[in-house]
Design a protein around this motif. Structure first.
Motif, PDB file in Angstrom:
ATOM      1  N   ALA A 149       1.919   4.055  10.764  1.00  0.00           N
ATOM      2  CA  ALA A 149       2.318   2.761  11.315  1.00  0.00           C
ATOM      3  C   ALA A 149       2.920   2.940  12.703  1.00  0.00           C
ATOM      4  O   ALA A 149       2.581   2.222  13.651  1.00  0.00           O
ATOM      5  N   TRP A 150       3.818   3.918  12.844  1.00  0.00           N
ATOM      6  CA  TRP A 150       4.442   4.173  14.143  1.00  0.00           C
ATOM      7  C   TRP A 150       3.424   4.634  15.186  1.00  0.00           C
ATOM      8  O   TRP A 150       3.485   4.253  16.358  1.00  0.00           O
ATOM      9  N   ILE A 151       2.483   5.459  14.771  1.00  0.00           N
ATOM     10  CA  ILE A 151       1.440   5.914  15.703  1.00  0.00           C
ATOM     11  C   ILE A 151       0.682   4.730  16.267  1.00  0.00           C
ATOM     12  O   ILE A 151       0.420   4.652  17.480  1.00  0.00           O
ATOM     13  N   ASN A 152       0.339   3.779  15.419  1.00  0.00           N
ATOM     14  CA  ASN A 152      -0.405   2.614  15.895  1.00  0.00           C
ATOM     15  C   ASN A 152       0.466   1.672  16.731  1.00  0.00           C
ATOM     16  O   ASN A 152      -0.035   1.021  17.651  1.00  0.00           O
ATOM     17  N   ILE A 153       1.748   1.619  16.446  1.00  0.00           N
ATOM     18  CA  ILE A 153       2.661   0.853  17.299  1.00  0.00           C
ATOM     19  C   ILE A 153       2.694   1.470  18.692  1.00  0.00           C
ATOM     20  O   ILE A 153       2.596   0.769  19.707  1.00  0.00           O
ATOM     21  N   THR A 160      -3.420  -2.936  13.346  1.00  0.00           N
ATOM     22  CA  THR A 160      -3.602  -1.782  12.458  1.00  0.00           C
ATOM     23  C   THR A 160      -2.259  -1.352  11.882  1.00  0.00           C
ATOM     24  O   THR A 160      -2.160  -1.002  10.698  1.00  0.00           O
ATOM     25  N   ALA A 161      -1.232  -1.381  12.720  1.00  0.00           N
ATOM     26  CA  ALA A 161       0.115  -1.048  12.241  1.00  0.00           C
ATOM     27  C   ALA A 161       0.527  -1.990  11.114  1.00  0.00           C
ATOM     28  O   ALA A 161       1.144  -1.559  10.129  1.00  0.00           O
ATOM     29  N   ARG A 162       0.196  -3.282  11.259  1.00  0.00           N
ATOM     30  CA  ARG A 162       0.534  -4.252  10.203  1.00  0.00           C
ATOM     31  C   ARG A 162      -0.132  -3.889   8.877  1.00  0.00           C
ATOM     32  O   ARG A 162       0.463  -4.052   7.806  1.00  0.00           O
ATOM     33  N   ILE A 163      -1.363  -3.419   8.950  1.00  0.00           N
ATOM     34  CA  ILE A 163      -2.078  -3.052   7.715  1.00  0.00           C
ATOM     35  C   ILE A 163      -1.304  -1.954   6.980  1.00  0.00           C
ATOM     36  O   ILE A 163      -1.071  -2.040   5.769  1.00  0.00           O
ATOM     37  N   TYR A 164      -0.902  -0.926   7.717  1.00  0.00           N
ATOM     38  CA  TYR A 164      -0.134   0.157   7.093  1.00  0.00           C
ATOM     39  C   TYR A 164       1.207  -0.351   6.564  1.00  0.00           C
ATOM     40  O   TYR A 164       1.635   0.023   5.468  1.00  0.00           O
ATOM     41  N   LEU A 165       1.868  -1.202   7.323  1.00  0.00           N
ATOM     42  CA  LEU A 165       3.193  -1.684   6.923  1.00  0.00           C
ATOM     43  C   LEU A 165       3.119  -2.606   5.711  1.00  0.00           C
ATOM     44  O   LEU A 165       4.014  -2.605   4.860  1.00  0.00           O
ATOM     45  N   ASN A 166       2.051  -3.370   5.599  1.00  0.00           N
ATOM     46  CA  ASN A 166       1.876  -4.222   4.417  1.00  0.00           C
ATOM     47  C   ASN A 166       1.634  -3.387   3.164  1.00  0.00           C
ATOM     48  O   ASN A 166       2.048  -3.758   2.063  1.00  0.00           O
ATOM     49  N   VAL A 167       0.947  -2.239   3.344  1.00  0.00           N
ATOM     50  CA  VAL A 167       0.804  -1.301   2.224  1.00  0.00           C
ATOM     51  C   VAL A 167       2.162  -0.692   1.886  1.00  0.00           C
ATOM     52  O   VAL A 167       2.535  -0.557   0.720  1.00  0.00           O
ATOM     53  N   LEU A 168       2.911  -0.345   2.939  1.00  0.00           N
ATOM     54  CA  LEU A 168       4.207   0.299   2.753  1.00  0.00           C
ATOM     55  C   LEU A 168       5.203  -0.631   2.058  1.00  0.00           C
ATOM     56  O   LEU A 168       6.112  -0.167   1.365  1.00  0.00           O
ATOM     57  N   LYS A 169       5.049  -1.932   2.222  1.00  0.00           N
ATOM     58  CA  LYS A 169       5.944  -2.892   1.561  1.00  0.00           C
ATOM     59  C   LYS A 169       5.892  -2.778   0.045  1.00  0.00           C
ATOM     60  O   LYS A 169       6.821  -3.179  -0.648  1.00  0.00           O
ATOM     61  N   LYS A 170       4.804  -2.237  -0.483  1.00  0.00           N
ATOM     62  CA  LYS A 170       4.657  -2.093  -1.931  1.00  0.00           C
ATOM     63  C   LYS A 170       5.431  -0.882  -2.465  1.00  0.00           C
ATOM     64  O   LYS A 170       5.559  -0.719  -3.677  1.00  0.00           O
ATOM     65  N   ASP A 171       5.896  -0.035  -1.550  1.00  0.00           N
ATOM     66  CA  ASP A 171       6.668   1.145  -1.928  1.00  0.00           C
ATOM     67  C   ASP A 171       8.140   0.740  -2.030  1.00  0.00           C
ATOM     68  O   ASP A 171       8.736   0.267  -1.055  1.00  0.00           O
ATOM     69  N   LEU A 172       8.745   0.923  -3.197  1.00  0.00           N
ATOM     70  CA  LEU A 172      10.123   0.483  -3.416  1.00  0.00           C
ATOM     71  C   LEU A 172      11.094   1.132  -2.434  1.00  0.00           C
ATOM     72  O   LEU A 172      12.054   0.504  -1.982  1.00  0.00           O
ATOM     73  N   VAL A 173      10.855   2.398  -2.100  1.00  0.00           N
ATOM     74  CA  VAL A 173      11.758   3.113  -1.198  1.00  0.00           C
ATOM     75  C   VAL A 173      11.606   2.625   0.229  1.00  0.00           C
ATOM     76  O   VAL A 173      12.578   2.479   0.968  1.00  0.00           O
ATOM     77  N   TYR A 174      10.382   2.320   0.631  1.00  0.00           N
ATOM     78  CA  TYR A 174      10.091   2.005   2.038  1.00  0.00           C
ATOM     79  C   TYR A 174       9.988   0.510   2.325  1.00  0.00           C
ATOM     80  O   TYR A 174       9.726   0.114   3.451  1.00  0.00           O
ATOM     81  N   ARG A 175      10.185  -0.324   1.314  1.00  0.00           N
ATOM     82  CA  ARG A 175       9.971  -1.759   1.476  1.00  0.00           C
ATOM     83  C   ARG A 175      10.791  -2.345   2.624  1.00  0.00           C
ATOM     84  O   ARG A 175      10.257  -3.058   3.482  1.00  0.00           O
ATOM     85  N   LYS A 176      12.083  -2.045   2.664  1.00  0.00           N
ATOM     86  CA  LYS A 176      12.937  -2.616   3.706  1.00  0.00           C
ATOM     87  C   LYS A 176      12.537  -2.142   5.095  1.00  0.00           C
ATOM     88  O   LYS A 176      12.576  -2.901   6.069  1.00  0.00           O
ATOM     89  N   LYS A 177      12.152  -0.869   5.213  1.00  0.00           N
ATOM     90  CA  LYS A 177      11.712  -0.339   6.505  1.00  0.00           C
ATOM     91  C   LYS A 177      10.458  -1.061   6.977  1.00  0.00           C
ATOM     92  O   LYS A 177      10.337  -1.427   8.151  1.00  0.00           O
ATOM     93  N   ALA A 178       9.521  -1.239   6.055  1.00  0.00           N
ATOM     94  CA  ALA A 178       8.269  -1.911   6.400  1.00  0.00           C
ATOM     95  C   ALA A 178       8.536  -3.342   6.864  1.00  0.00           C
ATOM     96  O   ALA A 178       7.985  -3.794   7.870  1.00  0.00           O
ATOM     97  N   GLN A 179       9.373  -4.037   6.139  1.00  0.00           N
ATOM     98  CA  GLN A 179       9.690  -5.420   6.514  1.00  0.00           C
ATOM     99  C   GLN A 179      10.374  -5.485   7.876  1.00  0.00           C
ATOM    100  O   GLN A 179      10.079  -6.357   8.693  1.00  0.00           O
TER     101      GLN A 179
END
Length: 336
Positions: A149-153, A160-179
């Motif tokens: 996500a950061w690479i695409n930013i 493309t970054a949004r696509i990765y971050l929307n996937v990352l939102k499903k991860d309980l640990v990374y949800r807040k970071k993705a949002q």
């Protein structure tokens, strides 16, 4: 000086999932149990951008203990602390430590660490390839998805970054970071994030993907510096490569490039390398012409005299004195 505080932001944000990966790497690749704990600590500190703690940790290692991954962390820490051209040989060194060239086929751990260093150096496309390969092998890994996500930013590919971050939102640990990152794309990045993004963008290649292939460390770093002569990290890593491989002629040839940066005089290790080069050529040294400090020259003369006094019957005594007085110098490294 290039800003480095921004790197601390992204590095410390990836620590939660990194530790299991590091533990796996430690179990697979390190046979000395005494090094396992400091290695894991060094990886943790590097993810958090706590460079001074890595250097402090290195000084507390058992005598003679180190390895390529720890050496890699130390050199990154020295760069971020502004000490790589000064204190490099205060720590155990191996040429493989700069860009982790110790494996014929890079492990997941090596690829993840290379992803970080290539990002910092400006080889963003190479970092993306490495992260993608790890993601493919692992199927799902929060730390790798965040890197992508950061690479695409950084590349300005926000959708493309949004696509990765929307996937990352499903991860309980990374949800807040993705949002938070999704909001930042819409509303603007925080100052430390902006520094991080802008610093890497300034170093980036703009000629498409340049794979590492069979290129040497020297070739990779030379390409980066040719693309952007103001890339200080590429310059210091290239000079470190020359130091580690004994190419003192190339150190002398590149000293003119110091004017691209804001050094206060020639860094100590470069001075020492130049003196070794001129000495090997039998050339008389004009200190004022080359801006070499008299104190460095006097230390060189003393080192050579002491080294040349070494005989079979006094070798251990002289060597002990050389280590005591010159052990952290390039004079000592290049000779022994």
């Amino acid at each position: 000086a290039e800003p480095t505080k921004g790197f601390a932001f992204i590095l410390r944000k990836t620590v939660e999932i990194a530790i299991p990966i590091v533990l796996t790497g430690a179990g697979l690749y390190f046979s000395y149990s005494r090094m396992s704990k400091p290695l894991i600590q060094a990886h943790d500190y590097s993810l958090r951008g706590q460079w001074s703690k890595i250097l402090e940790l290195s000084r507390s290692l058992p005598k003679g203990e180190s390895n390529v991954y720890f050496n890699h962390c130390v050199n990154r820490a020295l760069y971020h602390a502004g000490r790589l051209p000064y204190d490099m040989f205060t720590f155990p060194q191996t040429p493989h430590g700069l860009l982790l060239t110790h494996e014929k086929k890079a492990s997941d751990l090596t690829q993840l660490k290379l992803c970080d260093i290539y990002m910092e150096l400006g080889r963003v496309n190479t970092a993306e390839r490495l992260a993608t390969e790890v993601l493919t092998a692992r199927n799902h890994s929060g730390i790798v998805i965040e890197k992508l996500a950061w690479i695409n930013i950084i590349k300005g590919q926000y959708e493309t970054a949004r696509i990765y971050l929307n996937v990352l939102k499903k991860d309980l640990v990374y949800r807040k970071k993705a949002q938070a990152l999704l909001r930042a794309i819409d509303d603007g990045f925080a100052p430390d994030q902006t520094i991080y993004i802008d610093t890497i963008r300034l170093r980036m290649h703009h000629e498409g993907y340049l794979g590492t292939g069979d290129k040497s460390v020297e070739q990779i770093l030379t390409e980066l510096l040719t693309c952007n002569p103001a890339n200080r990290m590429a310059f210091e890593y290239l000079m470190a490569c020359y130091l580690l491989t004994g190419q003192v002629d190339k150190i002398a040839a590149r000293v003119e490039q110091l004017k691209e940066f804001d050094y206060e005089g020639i860094p100590t290790l470069y001075e020492e390398a130049m003196l070794i080069y001129f000495g090997s050529q039998g050339r008389k040294i004009d200190l004022s012409k080359f801006n070499i400090r008299r104190e460095t020259f006097d230390r060189y003369v003393k080192f050579v005299q002491l080294r040349n006094s070494m005989q079979p019957d006094n070798r251990q005594i002289v060597l002990k004195r050389l280590i005591s007085e010159f052990g952290s110098s390039y004079f000592f490294y290049s000779s022994f």
